[in-house]
Design an enzyme around this catalytic site. Structure first.
Site, PDB file in Angstrom:
ATOM      1  N   CYS A 119       7.895  46.323 -12.356  1.00 16.96           N
ATOM      2  CA  CYS A 119       8.780  47.310 -12.971  1.00 16.96           C
ATOM      3  C   CYS A 119       7.931  48.149 -13.913  1.00 16.96           C
ATOM      4  O   CYS A 119       7.145  47.621 -14.696  1.00 16.96           O
ATOM      5  CB  CYS A 119       9.877  46.589 -13.743  1.00 16.96           C
ATOM      6  SG  CYS A 119      10.667  47.616 -14.979  1.00 16.96           S
ATOM      7  N   TYR A 138      -7.064   1.965   5.896  1.00 16.49           N
ATOM      8  CA  TYR A 138      -6.032   0.966   5.627  1.00 16.49           C
ATOM      9  C   TYR A 138      -5.997  -0.187   6.623  1.00 16.49           C
ATOM     10  O   TYR A 138      -5.159  -1.069   6.517  1.00 16.49           O
ATOM     11  CB  TYR A 138      -4.647   1.613   5.532  1.00 16.49           C
ATOM     12  CG  TYR A 138      -4.264   2.541   6.667  1.00 16.49           C
ATOM     13  CD1 TYR A 138      -4.128   2.075   7.965  1.00 16.49           C
ATOM     14  CD2 TYR A 138      -4.009   3.880   6.402  1.00 16.49           C
ATOM     15  CE1 TYR A 138      -3.769   2.923   8.994  1.00 16.49           C
ATOM     16  CE2 TYR A 138      -3.644   4.747   7.431  1.00 16.49           C
ATOM     17  CZ  TYR A 138      -3.537   4.255   8.718  1.00 16.49           C
ATOM     18  OH  TYR A 138      -3.185   5.089   9.729  1.00 16.49           O
ATOM     19  N   CYS A 148      12.488  47.975 -20.679  1.00 13.18           N
ATOM     20  CA  CYS A 148      13.108  47.024 -19.755  1.00 13.18           C
ATOM     21  C   CYS A 148      13.526  45.756 -20.513  1.00 13.18           C
ATOM     22  O   CYS A 148      12.679  45.040 -21.042  1.00 13.18           O
ATOM     23  CB  CYS A 148      12.138  46.660 -18.636  1.00 13.18           C
ATOM     24  SG  CYS A 148      12.858  45.475 -17.484  1.00 13.18           S
ATOM     25  N   LYS A 165      10.499   3.636   3.446  1.00  9.88           N
ATOM     26  CA  LYS A 165      10.373   5.076   3.204  1.00  9.88           C
ATOM     27  C   LYS A 165      11.081   5.533   1.924  1.00  9.88           C
ATOM     28  O   LYS A 165      12.095   4.979   1.532  1.00  9.88           O
ATOM     29  CB  LYS A 165      10.967   5.847   4.402  1.00  9.88           C
ATOM     30  CG  LYS A 165      10.335   5.522   5.741  1.00  9.88           C
ATOM     31  CD  LYS A 165       8.939   6.099   5.908  1.00  9.88           C
ATOM     32  CE  LYS A 165       8.937   7.556   6.258  1.00  9.88           C
ATOM     33  NZ  LYS A 165       9.152   7.824   7.679  1.00  9.88           N
ATOM     34  N   CYS A 176      14.039  48.803 -10.680  1.00 10.41           N
ATOM     35  CA  CYS A 176      14.212  47.547 -11.413  1.00 10.41           C
ATOM     36  C   CYS A 176      15.694  47.202 -11.538  1.00 10.41           C
ATOM     37  O   CYS A 176      16.485  48.027 -12.001  1.00 10.41           O
ATOM     38  CB  CYS A 176      13.589  47.685 -12.800  1.00 10.41           C
ATOM     39  SG  CYS A 176      13.885  46.254 -13.849  1.00 10.41           S
ATOM     40  N   ASP A 179       0.665  10.375   3.605  1.00  7.61           N
ATOM     41  CA  ASP A 179       1.291  11.295   4.550  1.00  7.61           C
ATOM     42  C   ASP A 179       0.259  12.282   5.087  1.00  7.61           C
ATOM     43  O   ASP A 179       0.144  13.410   4.615  1.00  7.61           O
ATOM     44  CB  ASP A 179       2.440  12.027   3.848  1.00  7.61           C
ATOM     45  CG  ASP A 179       3.466  12.521   4.840  1.00  7.61           C
ATOM     46  OD1 ASP A 179       3.321  12.217   6.050  1.00  7.61           O
ATOM     47  OD2 ASP A 179       4.410  13.207   4.420  1.00  7.61           O
ATOM     48  N   LYS A 227       2.112   4.661   1.488  1.00  7.58           N
ATOM     49  CA  LYS A 227       2.091   5.213   2.841  1.00  7.58           C
ATOM     50  C   LYS A 227       1.657   6.671   2.737  1.00  7.58           C
ATOM     51  O   LYS A 227       2.418   7.541   2.301  1.00  7.58           O
ATOM     52  CB  LYS A 227       3.473   5.112   3.497  1.00  7.58           C
ATOM     53  CG  LYS A 227       3.448   5.540   4.958  1.00  7.58           C
ATOM     54  CD  LYS A 227       4.754   5.178   5.656  1.00  7.58           C
ATOM     55  CE  LYS A 227       4.667   5.365   7.156  1.00  7.58           C
ATOM     56  NZ  LYS A 227       4.429   6.741   7.571  1.00  7.58           N
ATOM     57  N   CYS A 276      16.550  47.594 -15.503  1.00 16.22           N
ATOM     58  CA  CYS A 276      16.487  48.818 -16.299  1.00 16.22           C
ATOM     59  C   CYS A 276      16.453  50.075 -15.430  1.00 16.22           C
ATOM     60  O   CYS A 276      16.460  51.190 -15.953  1.00 16.22           O
ATOM     61  CB  CYS A 276      15.279  48.798 -17.240  1.00 16.22           C
ATOM     62  SG  CYS A 276      13.716  48.995 -16.385  1.00 16.22           S
ATOM     63  N   GLU A 322       0.834  -1.208   0.000  1.00 11.46           N
ATOM     64  CA  GLU A 322       0.000   0.000   0.000  1.00 11.46           C
ATOM     65  C   GLU A 322       0.866   1.255   0.000  1.00 11.46           C
ATOM     66  O   GLU A 322       1.958   1.241   0.545  1.00 11.46           O
ATOM     67  CB  GLU A 322      -0.871   0.011   1.281  1.00 11.46           C
ATOM     68  CG  GLU A 322      -1.638  -1.266   1.487  1.00 11.46           C
ATOM     69  CD  GLU A 322      -2.332  -1.340   2.856  1.00 11.46           C
ATOM     70  OE1 GLU A 322      -2.411  -0.302   3.535  1.00 11.46           O
ATOM     71  OE2 GLU A 322      -2.759  -2.443   3.207  1.00 11.46           O
TER      72      GLU A 322
END
Ligand code: IVH
Length: 701
Positions: free
Chosen positions: A431, A230, A437, A319, A413, A123, A121, A416, A119
């Site tokens: 910006c 489970y 730019c 794991k 910026c 979390d 696992k 530029c 199965e």
């Protein structure tokens, strides 16, 4: 049963019928992954049920789906002593430990290869659910394993947890499982929290735990939690099946959801293959798993092996490498995107997390930096799960030594020098340099040539940067005026101090010109997407292309007209209208679309309508249902979906017996497995595009 007159008895019958129907539909949706009715139909009956309950407050069935919400806040959770403790499982991390485990099990079972129930696992957090006479009477967290907290009111709000069992249920049932938050729900929740300046969760597990442990069930009800069972803790008044796998199937028959990736495997190789397979699937799942749980399948053998003080001897958790790691934040840089948005990017000491080495992570915006309270030099938790971009989930405050530096958000910026502006109510700083730019231009071009846009191959970051830096390109239209010598003479790298700079060369230049030439026949949706209008992603572009037959028709659209379209709101409509009103944009568009004989440097890009094609297309796939899974390389999912719809087919979200075929792209996950299990036809991307070509929706390549 109270005595009732005929009218209210029929009403009461209707009441019970509604509860039965809604719960059956809910089981089909959550347990069998086979929705029986559209959401709207469910909602309709739900409303009827609500109305009946309002008129007849004496109708009060605890299994009514309306009873999921509405309980009053608690002042504390009552402690619950588990009748049978909620055990944890022993962890293993290496292949040799798998061999050891299998050897121990072989010794216990004695014959041939041991059969296991394997199965994922999950979390999240463990809970025990108690059903008495089929009704959910108690939900409790694990706590220390012996005593947990009573979270019944909260668990009732989780739609995947049945309030009443179906089928042949035992008199008393204690079922154990995981409450968890799917990734999409977690991402959506955090995005909303970021936009509104609220509390952001570190990861889906914390989100699930925090949500289930809310004293106010109304808050829990808003969180996207779900549940998979489970294990059966105990049951009374029923003969349980003799294997773990069959017990899980039995739980499903009672209406309790079980993870669809559970499998019976044999021997050490079976365990190893399952672990490997799940490791490969892990990224594409919509929920976090941190490993696989491997259980001896036979309950008789489980009982023979029993438990140590803490864990069962018949199971291990193998794991995976973690999706979260701690590393150091070395520096923060500010990147300017194509719309001018300034994004802080964290430069990290490289770490291996979520299957890749991560050295950058987004910090989103100024508010996020403040919210995290992060400083340069801090140790941070980096999270990378699924194909989500790496995030900084939190700061490890204990590791501070006082040398950390504050992060200053720039006022101008970095590319530029124009002022950076942050409009009220917006989290994004931009910006104001616009066309002057270079960063915005560069990003605009990268977007324009990208695969889902004009799909001009070969224009990597380095070449785009050179084209902009050398001022050979100052708008996307200039790409089409590039000559062979413009391109051939581009410097690719300076090759260090002594070496001569490396040039792109004629051969590559010719290839690029050919790719540019090939991009000149493009459907309206891709062209519109390529323009990079704010808030107009692929799916919005597609919506526009369905509605408007030509670019000029779209350019003349009013805000009001646009807002009538699905998923186009006021702000997006404004952006579209503003974009086409802007004289520079009009100029770029006419240079792109005019033929050379009409306009000097006219690129002659031919934008073709899909609206006509779609309307005229016959509906040869009417009545058929397709499911898309995985990533397609030649088109987005929404594009694929609308092609299917144009042919009269339904594009469904999940695989069932009614599915005609599954279209499986790269990294297809559980839907593909399920289709294989059900023996449903599977189409590759090539099969699919061939089909679209056959029906004339894609041009011959
Ligand atoms: S079986 C007696 N199966 O992992 C058997 N646990 O360290 C007890 N978990 O806290 C557990 N997925 O919440 C089992 N498929 C799975 C699981 C699973 C996740 C969690 C569980 C427990 C921890 C065990």
């Amino acid at each position: 049963m109270p005595k009732q007159n005929t009218v209210s008895r029929t009403k009461f019958e209707r009441y019970q019928e509604l509860i039965e129907t809604l719960n059956r539909w809910s089981k089909a949706y959550y347990v069998d992954d086979e929705p029986l009715v559209p959401d709207a139909e469910y909602d309709r009956l739900y409303q009827e049920l609500e109305a009946l309950e309002r008129e007849n407050p004496e109708f009060a069935d605890p299994a009514s789906p309306t009873r999921r919400v509405g309980d009053a806040p608690l002042s504390a959770f009552a402690p619950v002593t588990h009748r049978f403790p909620l055990m944890s499982i022993g962890d293993i991390f290496e292949d040799s430990e798998l061999t050891d485990f299998n050897r121990r099990m072989l010794e216990a079972e004695g014959v041939g290869a041991v059969e296991y129930c394997a199965e994922p696992k999950l979390d999240g957090l463990a809970v025990s659910l108690i059903y008495e006479d089929g009704l959910l009477v108690q939900a409790a967290t694990r706590g220390d394993g012996k005593t947990g907290e009573n979270v019944t009111a909260n668990a009732r709000t989780i739609k995947a947890i049945p309030l009443k069992l179906h089928g042949n249920y035992p008199k008393l049932l204690d079922v154990r499982g995981e409450v968890f938050m799917p990734r999409d729900g977690f991402e959506a929740w955090n995005k909303k929290a970021r936009d509104l300046g609220g509390k952001v969760f570190v990861n889906p597990r914390n989100a699930a735990a925090g949500s289930l442990r809310q004293l106010n069930p109304k808050i829990t009800a808003q969180r996207p939690l779900t549940f998979n069972a489970y294990y059966i803790g105990y049951a009374e008044g029923a003969e349980l099946p003799p294997t773990q796998y069959e017990r899980l199937q039995y739980l499903k028959s009672l209406g309790i959801p079980v993870n669809p990736l559970v499998e019976v495997v044999k021997g050490e190789d079976g365990l190893r293959n399952y672990y490997k397979g799940m490791g490969e699937k892990r990224q594409s799942l919509n929920y976090d798993i941190d490993g696989v749980v491997l259980k001896v399948n036979s309950i008789a053998v489980q009982e023979r092996l029993g438990f140590t003080a803490k864990v069962p001897r018949w199971a291990v958790a193998y794991k995976f490498p973690p999706e979260e790691m701690i590393t150091r934040l070395l520096q923060v840089e500010f990147q300017v995107g194509r719309t001018g948005a300034v994004t802080p990017v964290a430069r990290l000491n490289p770490v291996y997390v979520g299957g890749v080495t991560v050295s950058n992570a987004t910090l989103h915006n100024e508010d996020e930096i403040r919210r995290l309270g992060v400083k340069i030099g801090d140790y941070v938790i980096v999270r990378r799960a699924g194909d989500v971009i790496p995030q900084i989930a939190g700061v490890v405050l204990e590791k501070r030594d006082g040398h950390e530096l504050d992060i200053a958000f720039p006022q101008t910026c970095p590319e530029c020098g124009s002022a950076i502006e942050r409009l009220e109510g917006e989290s994004v700083a931009r910006c104001t340099g616009g066309l002057i730019c270079p960063a915005q231009l560069r990003e605009g071009i990268r977007h324009f040539v990208s695969r889902d846009a004009m799909d001009i191959e070969g224009f990597g970051d380095r070449i785009v940067e050179e084209l902009v830096g050398s001022k050979k390109v100052s708008s996307v239209a200039d790409l089409y005026a590039l000559t062979e010598s413009d391109l051939a003479s581009l410097t690719l790298d300076t090759g260090g101090l002594e070496k001569k700079p490396r040039l792109l060369g004629v051969a590559t230049a010719r290839k690029l010109l050919k790719n540019i030439e090939n991009s000149k026949h493009v459907p309206l949706n891709r062209f519109v997407y390529a323009l990079g209008i704010r808030d107009v992603g692929q799916s919005t572009a597609l919506t526009l292309a369905h509605r408007y037959h030509s670019l000029s028709e779209l350019m003349a659209a009013t805000e009001g007209e646009l807002m009538e379209l699905n998923d186009i709101g006021k702000i997006c409509a404004e952006h579209i209208v503003d974009f086409f009103k802007e004289p520079h944009n009009q100029d770029v568009i006419s240079r792109l679309t005019a033929r050379p004989e009409e306009l000097l440097f006219g690129a002659g890009v031919e934008v073709f309508s899909i609206a006509e094609d779609f309307a005229a297309a016959p509906k040869p796939l009417a009545g058929k249902t397709y499911v898309l899974t995985g990533t397609l390389s030649s088109m987005s999912r929404s594009e694929a979906k609308s092609y299917l719809q144009a042919l009269g087919a339904t594009a469904a979200g999940s695989v069932s017996k009614k599915t005609t075929a599954v279209i499986a792209g790269e990294a297809a996950g559980s839907k593909l497995t399920k289709a294989q299990d059900l023996g449903i036809e599977i189409l590759s991307e090539d099969d699919f595009t061939a089909m679209l070509r056959e029906y004339g929706l894609l041009k011959e390549s």
